[in-house]
Design an enzyme around this catalytic site. Sequence first.
Site, PDB file in Angstrom:
ATOM      1  N   CYS A   1     -26.732  -2.858  -8.879  1.00  0.00           N
ATOM      2  CA  CYS A   1     -27.932  -3.174  -8.088  1.00  0.00           C
ATOM      3  C   CYS A   1     -27.563  -3.835  -6.775  1.00  0.00           C
ATOM      4  CB  CYS A   1     -28.844  -4.091  -8.891  1.00  0.00           C
ATOM      5  SG  CYS A   1     -29.049  -3.532 -10.568  1.00  0.00           S
ATOM      6  N   GLU A   2     -26.876  -3.118  -5.914  1.00  0.00           N
ATOM      7  CA  GLU A   2     -26.494  -3.575  -4.580  1.00  0.00           C
ATOM      8  C   GLU A   2     -26.496  -2.346  -3.691  1.00  0.00           C
ATOM      9  OE1 GLU A   2     -25.446  -6.659  -3.637  1.00  0.00           O
ATOM     10  OE2 GLU A   2     -25.086  -7.615  -5.577  1.00  0.00           O
TER      11      GLU A   2
ATOM     12  N   ARG B   1       0.800  -1.219   0.000  1.00  0.00           N
ATOM     13  CA  ARG B   1       0.000   0.000   0.000  1.00  0.00           C
ATOM     14  C   ARG B   1       0.840   1.280   0.000  1.00  0.00           C
ATOM     15  NH1 ARG B   1      -5.142   0.052   2.117  1.00  0.00           N
ATOM     16  NH2 ARG B   1      -4.599  -1.874   3.182  1.00  0.00           N
TER      17      ARG B   1
ATOM     18  N   ARG C   1     -13.012  -1.199  -2.031  1.00  0.00           N
ATOM     19  CA  ARG C   1     -12.602  -0.930  -0.655  1.00  0.00           C
ATOM     20  C   ARG C   1     -13.689  -0.282   0.218  1.00  0.00           C
ATOM     21  NH1 ARG C   1      -9.063   2.081   0.881  1.00  0.00           N
ATOM     22  NH2 ARG C   1      -8.269   0.756   2.516  1.00  0.00           N
TER      23      ARG C   1
END
Length: 422
Positions: free
Chosen positions: A349-350, A282, A318
């Site tokens: 669609c969530e 990261r 994330r």
Amino acid sequence: MTVAPQFAYRGNELYAEDVPLSRLAQEFGTPLYVYSRRALREAWAAYRTAAEGRNVLVCYGMKANSNLGVLNEFKNLGAGFDIVSGGELARVLAIGGDPGKIVFSGVGKQAAEMQAALRAGVKCFNVESEAELQRLSQVAQAEGRVAAVSLRVNPDVDAQTHPYISTGLKQNKFGIAIDIAPRVYRQAAALPGIEVVGADCHIGSQITETGPYLDALDKLLVLIASLAEQGIHIKHLDLGGGLGIRYKDETPLPPKALLDQVFDRLDAQGLGHLQLVLEPGRSMVGNAGVLLTRVEYLKHGEARNFAIVDAAMNDLLRPTLYDAWHGVEPVQPRDGDPAQTYDIVGPICESGDWLARDRRLAIRQGDLLAIMSAGAYGFVMSSQYNTRPRAAEIMVDGDRYHVLRPRETVESLYAGESALPW
Ligand SMILES: *Cc1c(COP(=O)(O)O)cnc(C)c1O
């Protein structure tokens, strides 16, 4: 507020280095990942400077961003790689990376992956269980090779980070519990096809304090001393990755602040000769990338306002996976307009399809937004859910830019699928 100097406003335009982001959106469309070469180099330099005069191998934790263009940049700067799959090994070999600088991590290595890594000649396998050790010994013998091994020890320290990215606690699936490590080391030392070369831990991610690292280090130093008494002498100590970046208001821990203390402790124990291996992911790429997206619609409701954008959870997972916070910056701010509070959501669609919540923004339909600090665990976690082609990836270099990966086509998403005979 911007977090990386390589993504800054000039006048009324957000730039990546010397290129206006609006130009890239125009040329390549959205959603679009944009990286800064200079940011990669500066992240690398921070590790190199911190390691000055010491024997340190920085193995980029490539699962954070494994685009060949990114890997090649780090390879040319001198990095090794921390891989977690046979696929990642293939990527490093594809760019001509030195297998002698590869460490192979991961709890579930398959026999074929071990075989490929042995044939390539990786520096070390970071072994995470007794069962893995047995399998590696068998595979190495069958190959007529010797596998260099570190045990990934679980030191049972709290990295004080999100539960999903904390890996060094007893209850995690990772590593070998520190109290049984001496016994497993003895076993390893006696197994055919195995050579013990190191000790390893990786306690978590997005860590912003030295405390957890030093706690882990102290436990490893006790282990290393007890191994030496039994005649098991290691050559390197791998402290994993995990250094955090600034997403919002975190104060990241500079590599030098950590390494100075690590070297002090190694020297105090008479272990200054050990090679130190690091596996940063990261902190090498996170602030070097943004995800560009365009506002499709504004939807003003009684309870909430939504900015529906053309990027979604399939592009950047994330937020919904870790409840992660990413900055959202208008690419061409509208200083005259009144700001309103928006949830930034995608078209999938969530209900989990959101990128940011409760952000004060002055925006209109068609505006471009930059989702900040998206260089790590961004594109690599993207999927094609809803048959959405994955975004293109662009690398900016000064006033120039290069396509590291073109946008996928819809046809490519179902190539290889077939209908049943009818
Ligand atoms: C993911 C991972 C890394 C990189 O972690 P960052 O938090 O991105 O620095 C390093 N080592 C291992 C074993 C990993 O699984």
